[in-house]
Design a protein around this motif. Sequence first.
Motif, PDB file in Angstrom:
ATOM      1  N   ARG A  10       0.834  -1.243  -0.013  1.00 12.29           N
ATOM      2  CA  ARG A  10      -0.219   0.098   0.018  1.00 12.29           C
ATOM      3  C   ARG A  10       0.992   1.322  -0.074  1.00 12.29           C
ATOM      4  NH1 ARG A  10      -3.988  -0.761   3.904  1.00 12.29           N
ATOM      5  NH2 ARG A  10      -3.559  -3.037   3.738  1.00 12.29           N
ATOM      6  N   LEU A  11       0.240   2.383  -0.263  1.00 12.47           N
ATOM      7  CA  LEU A  11       0.710   3.801  -0.403  1.00 12.47           C
ATOM      8  C   LEU A  11       0.228   4.476   0.726  1.00 12.47           C
ATOM      9  CD1 LEU A  11       1.074   4.061  -4.265  1.00 12.47           C
ATOM     10  CD2 LEU A  11       3.020   3.323  -2.784  1.00 12.47           C
ATOM     11  N   SER A  12       0.957   5.126   1.430  1.00  7.38           N
ATOM     12  CA  SER A  12       0.594   6.259   2.331  1.00  7.38           C
ATOM     13  C   SER A  12      -0.230   7.483   1.860  1.00  7.38           C
ATOM     14  CB  SER A  12       1.375   6.368   3.546  1.00  7.38           C
ATOM     15  OG  SER A  12       2.474   7.163   2.915  1.00  7.38           O
ATOM     16  N   LEU A  13      -1.311   7.897   2.366  1.00  5.23           N
ATOM     17  CA  LEU A  13      -2.064   9.110   2.244  1.00  5.23           C
ATOM     18  C   LEU A  13      -2.060  10.106   3.459  1.00  5.23           C
ATOM     19  CD1 LEU A  13      -5.220   7.939   0.102  1.00  5.23           C
ATOM     20  CD2 LEU A  13      -3.434   9.641  -0.735  1.00  5.23           C
ATOM     21  N   THR A  14      -1.443  11.283   3.064  1.00  5.74           N
ATOM     22  CA  THR A  14      -1.707  12.399   4.282  1.00  5.74           C
ATOM     23  C   THR A  14      -1.893  13.470   3.763  1.00  5.74           C
ATOM     24  OG1 THR A  14       0.359  11.154   5.057  1.00  5.74           O
ATOM     25  CG2 THR A  14       0.012  13.071   6.055  1.00  5.74           C
ATOM     26  N   PRO A  15      -3.210  13.919   4.239  1.00  7.99           N
ATOM     27  CA  PRO A  15      -4.011  13.704   5.447  1.00  7.99           C
ATOM     28  C   PRO A  15      -4.817  12.436   4.945  1.00  7.99           C
ATOM     29  CG  PRO A  15      -4.900  15.730   4.883  1.00  7.99           C
ATOM     30  CD  PRO A  15      -3.371  15.612   4.017  1.00  7.99           C
ATOM     31  N   ALA A  16      -5.408  11.727   5.695  1.00  8.28           N
ATOM     32  CA  ALA A  16      -6.394  10.615   5.307  1.00  8.28           C
ATOM     33  C   ALA A  16      -7.513  11.255   4.511  1.00  8.28           C
ATOM     34  CB  ALA A  16      -6.929   9.950   6.409  1.00  8.28           C
ATOM     35  N   LEU A  17      -7.957  10.462   3.492  1.00  5.82           N
ATOM     36  CA  LEU A  17      -9.257  10.757   2.914  1.00  5.82           C
ATOM     37  C   LEU A  17     -10.317  10.830   3.792  1.00  5.82           C
ATOM     38  CD1 LEU A  17      -8.766   8.679  -0.325  1.00  5.82           C
ATOM     39  CD2 LEU A  17      -8.207  11.009  -0.051  1.00  5.82           C
ATOM     40  N   ASP A  18     -11.327  11.942   3.442  1.00  4.79           N
ATOM     41  CA  ASP A  18     -12.573  11.776   4.533  1.00  4.79           C
ATOM     42  C   ASP A  18     -13.527  10.643   3.669  1.00  4.79           C
ATOM     43  OD1 ASP A  18     -14.082  12.754   2.312  1.00  4.79           O
ATOM     44  OD2 ASP A  18     -13.478  14.801   3.076  1.00  4.79           O
ATOM     45  N   THR A  19     -14.749  10.365   4.317  1.00  8.23           N
ATOM     46  CA  THR A  19     -15.512   9.208   3.547  1.00  8.23           C
ATOM     47  C   THR A  19     -16.091   9.523   2.181  1.00  8.23           C
ATOM     48  OG1 THR A  19     -16.201   9.041   5.995  1.00  8.23           O
ATOM     49  CG2 THR A  19     -17.638   8.087   4.138  1.00  8.23           C
ATOM     50  N   GLY A  20     -16.244  10.835   1.864  1.00  6.61           N
ATOM     51  CA  GLY A  20     -16.857  11.210   0.661  1.00  6.61           C
ATOM     52  C   GLY A  20     -15.584  11.250  -0.479  1.00  6.61           C
TER      53      GLY A  20
END
Length: 118
Positions: A10-20
């Motif tokens: 996996r690749l990290s995402l910063t900041p995390a995605l919100d639900t939408g």
Amino acid sequence: MTHHARTGDRLSLTPALDTGEAAFLAGFGRRRGQVARIWPGQPAVPSPWLPCDEGCCLVLAAASVAAGQWLRFLIAEFLGEGHQVDGSLDVPGPCGRGSALLIVEGGEVFEGELGDAS
């Protein structure tokens, strides 16, 4: 903040995605019973990338020769302004071809062949 141990899948995402945002991004993939989202300039095949449940990672859900293309598209169109994608992983090649190494750093996507499958 990434909630997962670094496993190389996996690749990290910063900041995390919100639900939408996560639902929007997941819409580019092919799922049973759903039509994939279409966007101008996207690669011709469905996206192999899905956000994790927490929205903090992109997971390669399916082997695809277009994994790098899709990642460049997603970063350029949706993730590049507000999210940073980082990490590396091996992308399985199609039958008879070796895997590729995909590295993402500072919004740039790098790909290289790791060798043949034999």
